[in-house]
Design a protein around this motif. Structure first.
Motif, PDB file in Angstrom:
ATOM      1  N   LYS A 125      25.673 -35.314 -24.942  1.00  0.00           N
ATOM      2  CA  LYS A 125      25.695 -34.270 -23.901  1.00  0.00           C
ATOM      3  C   LYS A 125      24.831 -33.118 -24.430  1.00  0.00           C
ATOM      4  N   LEU A 126      23.848 -32.706 -23.612  1.00  0.00           N
ATOM      5  CA  LEU A 126      22.933 -31.651 -24.065  1.00  0.00           C
ATOM      6  C   LEU A 126      23.544 -30.278 -23.854  1.00  0.00           C
ATOM      7  N   GLY A 127      24.327 -30.176 -22.779  1.00  0.00           N
ATOM      8  CA  GLY A 127      24.956 -28.887 -22.519  1.00  0.00           C
ATOM      9  C   GLY A 127      25.380 -28.796 -21.074  1.00  0.00           C
ATOM     10  N   LYS A 128      25.934 -27.645 -20.747  1.00  0.00           N
ATOM     11  CA  LYS A 128      26.378 -27.418 -19.374  1.00  0.00           C
ATOM     12  C   LYS A 128      25.341 -26.561 -18.662  1.00  0.00           C
ATOM     13  N   GLY A 129      24.880 -26.990 -17.480  1.00  0.00           N
ATOM     14  CA  GLY A 129      23.980 -26.145 -16.691  1.00  0.00           C
ATOM     15  C   GLY A 129      24.838 -25.312 -15.756  1.00  0.00           C
ATOM     16  N   LYS A 148      26.654 -30.926 -15.783  1.00  0.00           N
ATOM     17  CA  LYS A 148      26.410 -31.228 -17.191  1.00  0.00           C
ATOM     18  C   LYS A 148      25.086 -31.979 -17.327  1.00  0.00           C
ATOM     19  N   VAL A 149      24.474 -31.840 -18.494  1.00  0.00           N
ATOM     20  CA  VAL A 149      23.197 -32.517 -18.746  1.00  0.00           C
ATOM     21  C   VAL A 149      23.348 -33.437 -19.963  1.00  0.00           C
ATOM     22  N   TYR A 150      22.930 -34.693 -19.795  1.00  0.00           N
ATOM     23  CA  TYR A 150      23.016 -35.663 -20.891  1.00  0.00           C
ATOM     24  C   TYR A 150      21.626 -36.186 -21.232  1.00  0.00           C
ATOM     25  N   CYS A 200      15.126 -39.547 -21.060  1.00  0.00           N
ATOM     26  CA  CYS A 200      15.082 -38.494 -20.040  1.00  0.00           C
ATOM     27  C   CYS A 200      16.353 -37.659 -20.158  1.00  0.00           C
ATOM     28  N   ALA A 201      16.498 -36.705 -19.250  1.00  0.00           N
ATOM     29  CA  ALA A 201      17.728 -35.911 -19.203  1.00  0.00           C
ATOM     30  C   ALA A 201      18.378 -36.174 -17.857  1.00  0.00           C
ATOM     31  N   LEU A 202      19.668 -36.476 -17.897  1.00  0.00           N
ATOM     32  CA  LEU A 202      20.381 -36.779 -16.656  1.00  0.00           C
ATOM     33  C   LEU A 202      21.288 -35.587 -16.328  1.00  0.00           C
ATOM     34  N   LEU A 214      15.675 -36.066 -14.967  1.00  0.00           N
ATOM     35  CA  LEU A 214      14.726 -35.017 -15.334  1.00  0.00           C
ATOM     36  C   LEU A 214      13.998 -35.335 -16.642  1.00  0.00           C
ATOM     37  N   GLU A 215      12.852 -34.725 -16.821  1.00  0.00           N
ATOM     38  CA  GLU A 215      12.100 -34.833 -18.082  1.00  0.00           C
ATOM     39  C   GLU A 215      12.968 -34.281 -19.219  1.00  0.00           C
ATOM     40  N   TYR A 216      12.877 -34.896 -20.393  1.00  0.00           N
ATOM     41  CA  TYR A 216      13.621 -34.405 -21.557  1.00  0.00           C
ATOM     42  C   TYR A 216      12.735 -33.436 -22.326  1.00  0.00           C
ATOM     43  N   ALA A 217      13.195 -32.202 -22.495  1.00  0.00           N
ATOM     44  CA  ALA A 217      12.443 -31.196 -23.252  1.00  0.00           C
ATOM     45  C   ALA A 217      13.139 -31.051 -24.606  1.00  0.00           C
ATOM     46  N   GLY A 218      12.456 -31.476 -25.651  1.00  0.00           N
ATOM     47  CA  GLY A 218      13.085 -31.666 -26.954  1.00  0.00           C
ATOM     48  C   GLY A 218      13.695 -30.446 -27.610  1.00  0.00           C
ATOM     49  N   GLN A 219      13.199 -29.224 -27.317  1.00  0.00           N
ATOM     50  CA  GLN A 219      13.742 -28.063 -28.026  1.00  0.00           C
ATOM     51  C   GLN A 219      14.728 -27.259 -27.176  1.00  0.00           C
ATOM     52  N   GLY A 220      15.000 -27.756 -25.964  1.00  0.00           N
ATOM     53  CA  GLY A 220      16.086 -27.147 -25.185  1.00  0.00           C
ATOM     54  C   GLY A 220      15.756 -25.811 -24.539  1.00  0.00           C
ATOM     55  N   GLU A 221      16.784 -25.034 -24.320  1.00  0.00           N
ATOM     56  CA  GLU A 221      16.678 -23.826 -23.488  1.00  0.00           C
ATOM     57  C   GLU A 221      15.985 -22.674 -24.204  1.00  0.00           C
ATOM     58  N   MET A 222      15.031 -22.076 -23.546  1.00  0.00           N
ATOM     59  CA  MET A 222      14.314 -20.900 -24.063  1.00  0.00           C
ATOM     60  C   MET A 222      15.326 -19.783 -24.347  1.00  0.00           C
ATOM     61  N   PHE A 223      16.269 -19.635 -23.460  1.00  0.00           N
ATOM     62  CA  PHE A 223      17.298 -18.585 -23.534  1.00  0.00           C
ATOM     63  C   PHE A 223      17.998 -18.610 -24.898  1.00  0.00           C
ATOM     64  N   LYS A 224      18.383 -19.853 -25.305  1.00  0.00           N
ATOM     65  CA  LYS A 224      19.107 -19.985 -26.578  1.00  0.00           C
ATOM     66  C   LYS A 224      18.183 -19.659 -27.756  1.00  0.00           C
ATOM     67  N   VAL A 225      16.905 -20.127 -27.691  1.00  0.00           N
ATOM     68  CA  VAL A 225      15.951 -19.871 -28.780  1.00  0.00           C
ATOM     69  C   VAL A 225      15.689 -18.371 -28.897  1.00  0.00           C
ATOM     70  N   LEU A 271      13.887 -21.678 -18.351  1.00  0.00           N
ATOM     71  CA  LEU A 271      12.756 -22.230 -19.098  1.00  0.00           C
ATOM     72  C   LEU A 271      13.297 -23.155 -20.179  1.00  0.00           C
ATOM     73  N   LEU A 272      12.599 -24.285 -20.354  1.00  0.00           N
ATOM     74  CA  LEU A 272      12.939 -25.191 -21.440  1.00  0.00           C
ATOM     75  C   LEU A 272      11.728 -25.300 -22.354  1.00  0.00           C
ATOM     76  N   ILE A 273      11.952 -25.810 -23.575  1.00  0.00           N
ATOM     77  CA  ILE A 273      10.836 -25.934 -24.505  1.00  0.00           C
ATOM     78  C   ILE A 273      10.691 -27.403 -24.914  1.00  0.00           C
TER      79      ILE A 273
HETATM   80  C1  LIG Z   1      22.376 -27.961 -28.409  1.00  0.00           C
HETATM   81  O1  LIG Z   1      21.004 -28.044 -28.775  1.00  0.00           O
HETATM   82  C2  LIG Z   1      20.191 -28.578 -27.829  1.00  0.00           C
HETATM   83  C3  LIG Z   1      18.847 -28.740 -28.155  1.00  0.00           C
HETATM   84  C4  LIG Z   1      17.976 -29.287 -27.246  1.00  0.00           C
HETATM   85  C5  LIG Z   1      18.418 -29.660 -26.006  1.00  0.00           C
HETATM   86  C6  LIG Z   1      17.448 -30.207 -25.063  1.00  0.00           C
HETATM   87  N1  LIG Z   1      17.622 -30.112 -23.753  1.00  0.00           N
HETATM   88  N2  LIG Z   1      16.654 -30.587 -23.037  1.00  0.00           N
HETATM   89  C7  LIG Z   1      16.569 -30.777 -21.689  1.00  0.00           C
HETATM   90  N3  LIG Z   1      15.580 -31.505 -21.208  1.00  0.00           N
HETATM   91  N4  LIG Z   1      15.664 -31.585 -19.865  1.00  0.00           N
HETATM   92  C8  LIG Z   1      16.728 -30.872 -19.488  1.00  0.00           C
HETATM   93  C9  LIG Z   1      17.118 -30.731 -18.043  1.00  0.00           C
HETATM   94  C10 LIG Z   1      17.345 -30.312 -20.597  1.00  0.00           C
HETATM   95  C11 LIG Z   1      18.510 -29.444 -20.561  1.00  0.00           C
HETATM   96  O2  LIG Z   1      18.966 -29.108 -19.480  1.00  0.00           O
HETATM   97  N5  LIG Z   1      19.014 -29.041 -21.704  1.00  0.00           N
HETATM   98  C12 LIG Z   1      20.108 -28.178 -21.823  1.00  0.00           C
HETATM   99  C13 LIG Z   1      21.038 -27.957 -20.803  1.00  0.00           C
HETATM  100  C14 LIG Z   1      22.108 -27.103 -21.034  1.00  0.00           C
HETATM  101  C15 LIG Z   1      22.252 -26.480 -22.257  1.00  0.00           C
HETATM  102  C16 LIG Z   1      21.307 -26.725 -23.280  1.00  0.00           C
HETATM  103  N6  LIG Z   1      21.505 -26.131 -24.494  1.00  0.00           N
HETATM  104  C17 LIG Z   1      20.493 -25.815 -25.375  1.00  0.00           C
HETATM  105  C18 LIG Z   1      20.944 -25.176 -26.651  1.00  0.00           C
HETATM  106  O3  LIG Z   1      19.323 -26.014 -25.113  1.00  0.00           O
HETATM  107  C19 LIG Z   1      20.230 -27.572 -23.043  1.00  0.00           C
HETATM  108  C20 LIG Z   1      19.741 -29.518 -25.647  1.00  0.00           C
HETATM  109  C21 LIG Z   1      20.634 -28.981 -26.563  1.00  0.00           C
END
Ligand SMILES: COc1ccc(/C=N/Nc2[nH]nc(C)c2C(=O)Nc2cccc(NC(C)=O)c2)cc1
Length: 279
Positions: A16-20, A24-26, A37-39, A88-99, A140-142
């Protein structure tokens, strides 16, 4: 391939990548292609409860037809009895907000690369008469190579240019401010880009106040205070974007040539192609 029927069974579900906002995003792998990908999973009853079905359908319609390196791909969608799934496309570094929260703020090199890529994505959208309208770090995602991906098109709209053509008989009688007003719509994204540039470099948005009313007042007065550690070039771009009059805001297409971007451009574009310039 584009019209493949997907179901939950088409995927191996990963972590599970996180909660939108609405679900939820997996991380997932398409069994047929091995593609990661990201579901994004949303409960239908939640979409109904939040009355966002229309916005959600618009998000799918808009994002499915977009192809740009800095816009997150929506490959498809499907549903079962209780849930809706976005592929959805998988963005490897996740949310810009968190970074951004983790780093506090970005230096000129990183911030200018992000802003240049976002400007490129916005320019692509505007040429397709789409306004994002909700530009902020949360949307934004990275990607794996550090490239920015605009996501979450729930609030974007097609400008009423189609309405304009249906009104074309009467268009001739519209006064300038009515016709120009349509262009104002695009320029909401320019203002947001200025706010984003400030937030990347300072760590908080420029007009942030505890009370909404105070924020509103500072925005309408453009009560902008740029801290001394912000470089002269960055401050110049921020001021040119945060113009009260929409038509005075810096055009997107000139951003790649702004001194702040040029000065901080890497000598060679990174492997992901970055903001490659047409020679
Ligand atoms: C917890 O550390 C993480 C590091 C990288 C990720 C990557 N997320 N990548 C995604 N690719 N396409 C989508 C859509 C997403 C996505 O929604 N990610 C997501 C969703 C909700 C919370 C988070 N959390 C973070 C930290 O990025 C990521 C997700 C989590």
């Amino acid at each position: 391939q584009a019209h493949r029927q997907y179901s939950l069974d088409s995927f191996e579900i990963g972590r599970k990548l996180g909660k939108g906002k609405f679900g939820k995003v997996y991380c997932a792998r398409d069994k047929a292609t091995g593609y990661v990908c990201a579901l994004k999973v949303m409960e239908k009853k939640e979409l109904i409860h939040f009355k966002v079905e229309k916005q959600f359908r618009r998000e799918i319609e808009i994002q499915s037809n977009l192809r740009h390196p800095n816009i997150l791909r929506l490959y498809g969608h499907f549903h079962d009895s209780s849930r809706v799934f976005l592929i959805l496309e998988y963005a490897g570094q996740g949310e810009m907000f968190k970074v951004l929260r983790k780093k506090g703020r970005f230096n000129d090199i990183l911030a200018s690369q992000y802003i240049c890529q976002i400007a490129s994505a916005l320019s692509y959208l505007h040429k397709k008469h789409i306004i994002h309208r909700d530009l902020k770090p949360e949307n934004l995602l990275i990607g794996l190579d550090g490239e920015v991906k605009l996501s979450d098109f729930g609030w974007s709209v097609h400008t009423p240019s189609s309405r304009r053509t249906t009104m074309c008989g009467t268009l001739d009688y519209l006064p300038p401010e009515m016709v120009e007003a349509k262009d104002h719509d695009y320029k909401v994204d320019l203002w947001a880009l200025g706010v984003l540039t400030y937030e990347f470099l300072v760590g908080n948005p420029p007009f942030e106040e505890p009370a909404h009313k105070a924020t509103y007042k500072r925005i309408s007065k453009v009560d902008l205070k740029i801290p001394p550690f912000v470089s002269v070039e960055a401050a110049d771009l921020i001021r040119r974007l945060l113009q009260h009059q929409p038509e005075r805001r810096y055009p997107l297409d000139q951003i790649p040539d702004h001194p702040w971007i040029v000065k901080n451009r890497p000598l060679w574009p990174s492997s992901s192609g970055g903001q490659r310039r047409s020679s």
